[in-house]
Scaffold this active site. Structure first.
Site, short mmCIF file in Angstrom:
data_model
loop_
_atom_site.label_atom_id
_atom_site.label_comp_id
_atom_site.label_asym_id
_atom_site.label_seq_id
_atom_site.Cartn_x
_atom_site.Cartn_y
_atom_site.Cartn_z
N ARG A 246 1.37 -15.30 -21.06
CA ARG A 246 0.81 -16.45 -20.34
C ARG A 246 0.07 -16.02 -19.08
O ARG A 246 -0.42 -16.86 -18.35
CB ARG A 246 1.95 -17.38 -19.96
N ARG B 166 5.40 -36.95 -27.19
CA ARG B 166 6.18 -36.04 -28.05
C ARG B 166 7.68 -36.37 -28.02
O ARG B 166 8.25 -36.63 -26.98
CB ARG B 166 5.96 -34.60 -27.59
N ARG C 6 11.37 -34.05 -24.02
CA ARG C 6 11.56 -32.90 -23.14
C ARG C 6 11.37 -33.32 -21.69
O ARG C 6 10.48 -34.08 -21.38
CB ARG C 6 10.57 -31.80 -23.52
N LYS D 48 0.15 -25.68 -30.88
CA LYS D 48 0.33 -24.32 -31.42
C LYS D 48 1.74 -24.08 -31.92
O LYS D 48 1.93 -23.35 -32.88
CB LYS D 48 -0.12 -23.23 -30.44
N ARG E 273 1.52 -28.30 -15.57
CA ARG E 273 1.44 -27.28 -16.62
C ARG E 273 -0.01 -26.98 -16.97
O ARG E 273 -0.38 -25.83 -17.21
CB ARG E 273 2.22 -27.74 -17.86
P1 ADP Z 1 4.21 -25.78 -23.54
O1 ADP Z 1 3.35 -24.70 -24.13
O2 ADP Z 1 4.14 -27.07 -24.27
O3 ADP Z 1 4.05 -25.93 -22.05
P2 ADP Z 1 6.53 -24.07 -23.88
O4 ADP Z 1 7.71 -24.50 -24.62
O5 ADP Z 1 5.70 -22.96 -24.40
O6 ADP Z 1 5.70 -25.40 -23.72
O7 ADP Z 1 6.92 -23.65 -22.37
C1 ADP Z 1 7.66 -24.50 -21.55
C2 ADP Z 1 7.90 -23.85 -20.20
O8 ADP Z 1 8.60 -22.61 -20.36
C3 ADP Z 1 6.64 -23.47 -19.42
O9 ADP Z 1 6.12 -24.54 -18.67
C4 ADP Z 1 7.19 -22.34 -18.53
O10 ADP Z 1 7.93 -22.85 -17.44
C5 ADP Z 1 8.15 -21.62 -19.42
N1 ADP Z 1 7.50 -20.51 -20.16
C6 ADP Z 1 7.31 -20.42 -21.49
N2 ADP Z 1 6.70 -19.26 -21.82
C7 ADP Z 1 6.48 -18.59 -20.64
C8 ADP Z 1 5.87 -17.35 -20.29
N3 ADP Z 1 5.34 -16.54 -21.22
N4 ADP Z 1 5.84 -16.99 -18.98
C9 ADP Z 1 6.37 -17.77 -18.04
N5 ADP Z 1 6.94 -18.97 -18.30
C10 ADP Z 1 7.01 -19.38 -19.59
#
Ligand code: ADP
Ligand code: ZN
Length: 223
Positions: free
Chosen positions: A88, A127, A160, A13, A171
């Protein structure tokens, strides 16, 4: 246009959001990128968020909400945004709705991205990201011309810290446990378009653009 991109980590996404953002000139707001910027800059929020991110857990709502709501209520987002990675969980979704409600706005459409779990795991584990321009690559599906070097700017690529098998499965567990219920929430409260992301990037592009340019339910009802 106020859009939410919903779906499991690794579904692609972020890549798609970036693309639509450029082509349609809509700000791309990625909660993950915003959090990582704070971690990098060692801000108060960043210092608190770091451990959660590295474990694959959700960062506490009060920290994430502050960053994301702070961003979408700026002048930069006044004509719309693509929210990627936020909300989320249900309480984040409700805060988002309330925030927009106060501004007399709402989410126009939710794109819900899906892919099988084995595809997701392969995408995340392979990735690679450019240290300076942020471009995304994949070790085998989208390799750079020169190993670990960015085609676009020549900088070094990195992996990452949370893209390792143990954190990836955490995750995905967190996604199933806390984020998945948003699908029903948005089915009931908004317009939801499902995009199957098992195919290649250009196939997925086409599906999103088709949905993006299709009339919204509100527009149809107005006729
Ligand atoms: P991905 O979707 O690939 O897991 P993201 O870059 O969206 O990667 O998120 C990485 C991390 O950042 C998540 O595992 C979480 O720890 C934190 N994070 C991101 N967005 C949120 C959110 N809306 N609420 C809580 N934690 C978040
Ligand atoms: Zn680069």
């Amino acid at each position: 246009m106020r859009l939410v991109f919903l779906g499991p980590p690794g579904v692609g996404k972020g890549t798609q959001a970036e693309d639509i953002s450029l082509k349609e000139d809509i700000p791309h707001i990625s909660s993950g990128n915003l959090l990582r910027e704070d971690v990098e800059a060692k801000t108060e929020i960043g210092l608190k968020a770091k451990a959660y991110i590295e474990k694959g857990l959700l960062v506490p709502d009060e920290l994430v909400v502050k960053i994301v709501v702070g961003k979408i209520t700026t002048e930069y987002c006044k004509n719309g945004f693509i929210l990627d990675g936020f909300p989320r969980n249900l309480s984040q979704a409700k805060i988002l709705d309330e925030t927009l409600n106060e501004l007399g706005e709402k989410i126009d459409k939710v794109f819900y991205f899906t892919a099988t779990e084995d595809i997701i795991i392969k995408r995340l584990a392979g990735r690679r990201i450019c240290k300076s321009c942020g471009a995304n690559y994949h070790e085998t599906f989208m390799p750079p011309a020169k190993i670990m070097v960015c085609d676009k700017c020549g900088s070094e690529l990195y992996q990452r810290k949370d893209d390792n098998p143990k954190t990836i499965s955490e995750r995905l567990r967190v996604y199933r446990e806390q984020t998945e219920e948003l699908i029903d929430y948005y089915k009931n409260n908004s317009e939801l378009a499902e995009i199957n992301c098992n195919g290649n990037i250009s196939e997925i592009h086409k599906k999103i653009f088709k949905e993006f340019h299709s009339q919204s339910r509100d527009e149809r009802e107005m006729e």
